[in-house]
Design an enzyme around this catalytic site. Structure first.
Site: not given
Ligand code: COA
Length: 260
Positions: A66, A112, A115, A135
């Site tokens: 999400a 999400g 999910e 989460e």
């Molecule tokens: N919500 C909002 N933005 C998200 C996102 C999310 N769940 N997951 C990734 N993004 C965005 C990042 O903020 C980044 O945006 P920016 O370039 O404007 O800063 C872009 O997507 C790329 O992500 P980034 O974190 O730079 O990539 P990465 O390869 O370093 O890491 C992940 C990949 C998946 C490990 C990392 O993005 C992450 O941990 N995301 C969140 C996962 C999460 O907790 N999801 C559950 C949500 S309830």
């Protein structure tokens, strides 16, 4: 229909819905959830769609969760509403579609995203896929059905570990857990999903819809799945597909199902 955050194309009976926010790793914001609902609704209504495949655009992510930026300042009431609305609009909706929905998990499927994949009827994954429910690392819990569907698919102990550690499992571990049915290289992922879709399409879409409802009945509180199966089985006998399927068998020819 025109969408801003997703793509939806239909060809040879298969509607492919692609979540298309690669710069945000296809994170599900409010508009994307609404558009996904609309696209699934439309595909489910269309006589041209026999199977739906959902995937993420780019090579990195199915859906990274999400959109955290949208709910970071929510209060208790807003948090509850976010989960309730999302479940109704997308996750429960997809699970209960009468058209088969396959998730083609092509990279990160987190929160999400996992999910959504779990709400689909089954999942296939590319070898670079990573899945998890992170989460609790954000101080929240899965709110789009993850605490319910993950234990259904992998068992309670494995689900508890995944939820509590907030860790990711790789595609092979997901295969081992039964969370995904097949793992292939990324370029083979959509062809594999389409190959399975083509096998499904040879069968009666009317009977498949009854079968989905009967299987899902096992997971609904207060519903007797065996009773639901009896009703669904009986329903099939009133359909043109049943007449065609049994007649074709007795005439030793391939069935040509009229469908819905
Ligand atoms: N919500 C909002 N933005 C998200 C996102 C999310 N769940 N997951 C990734 N993004 C965005 C990042 O903020 C980044 O945006 P920016 O370039 O404007 O800063 C872009 O997507 C790329 O992500 P980034 O974190 O730079 O990539 P990465 O390869 O370093 O890491 C992940 C990949 C998946 C490990 C990392 O993005 C992450 O941990 N995301 C969140 C996962 C999460 O907790 N999801 C559950 C949500 S309830």
């Amino acid at each position: 229909m025109n969408y801003n955050n997703i793509l939806s194309t239909t060809e040879n009976g298969i509607t492919t819905i692609t979540i298309n926010r690669p710069s945000k790793l296809n994170a599900l914001n409010r508009d994307t959830i609404q558009e996904l609902h609309d696209a699934f609704y439309e595909a489910n209504q269309s006589i041209d769609t026999k199977v739906i495949i959902v995937t993420g655009s780019g090579e990195k992510a199915f859906v990274a969760g999400a959109d955290i930026s949208e709910f970071a300042d929510f209060n208790v009431e807003e948090g509850g509403k976010l989960a309730a609305k999302g479940q109704e609009l997308l996750f429960d909706f997809v699970e209960n579609l009468s058209t088969p929905a396959i998730a083609a998990v092509n990279g990160f499927a987190l929160g999400g995203g996992l999910e959504l994949a779990m709400a689909c009827h089954f999942r296939v994954a590319s070898s670079n896929a990573k899945m998890g429910l992170p989460e609790v690392s954000l101080g929240v819990i899965p709110g789009y059905g993850g605490t319910q569907r993950l234990p259904q698919l992998v068992g309670k102990g494995r689900a508890m570990e995944m939820v509590m550690t907030a860790g990711m499992i790789d595609a092979n571990q997901a295969l081992n857990y039964g969370l995904v049915n097949h793992v292939v290289e990324q370029e083979e992922l959509l062809p594999l999903a389409e190959k399975i879709a083509n096998k499904i399409m040879r069968n009666s879409s009317v009977a498949i819809a009854e079968a989905i409802a009967a299987v899902n009945a096992n997971y609904k509180d207060g519903v007797d799945g065996y009773q639901a199966e009896i009703v669904a089985f009986g329903n099939c006998f009133g359909t043109e597909d049943f007449i065609e399927g049994t007649t074709a068998f007795l005439e030793k020819r391939k069935a040509d199902f009229p469908g819905r």
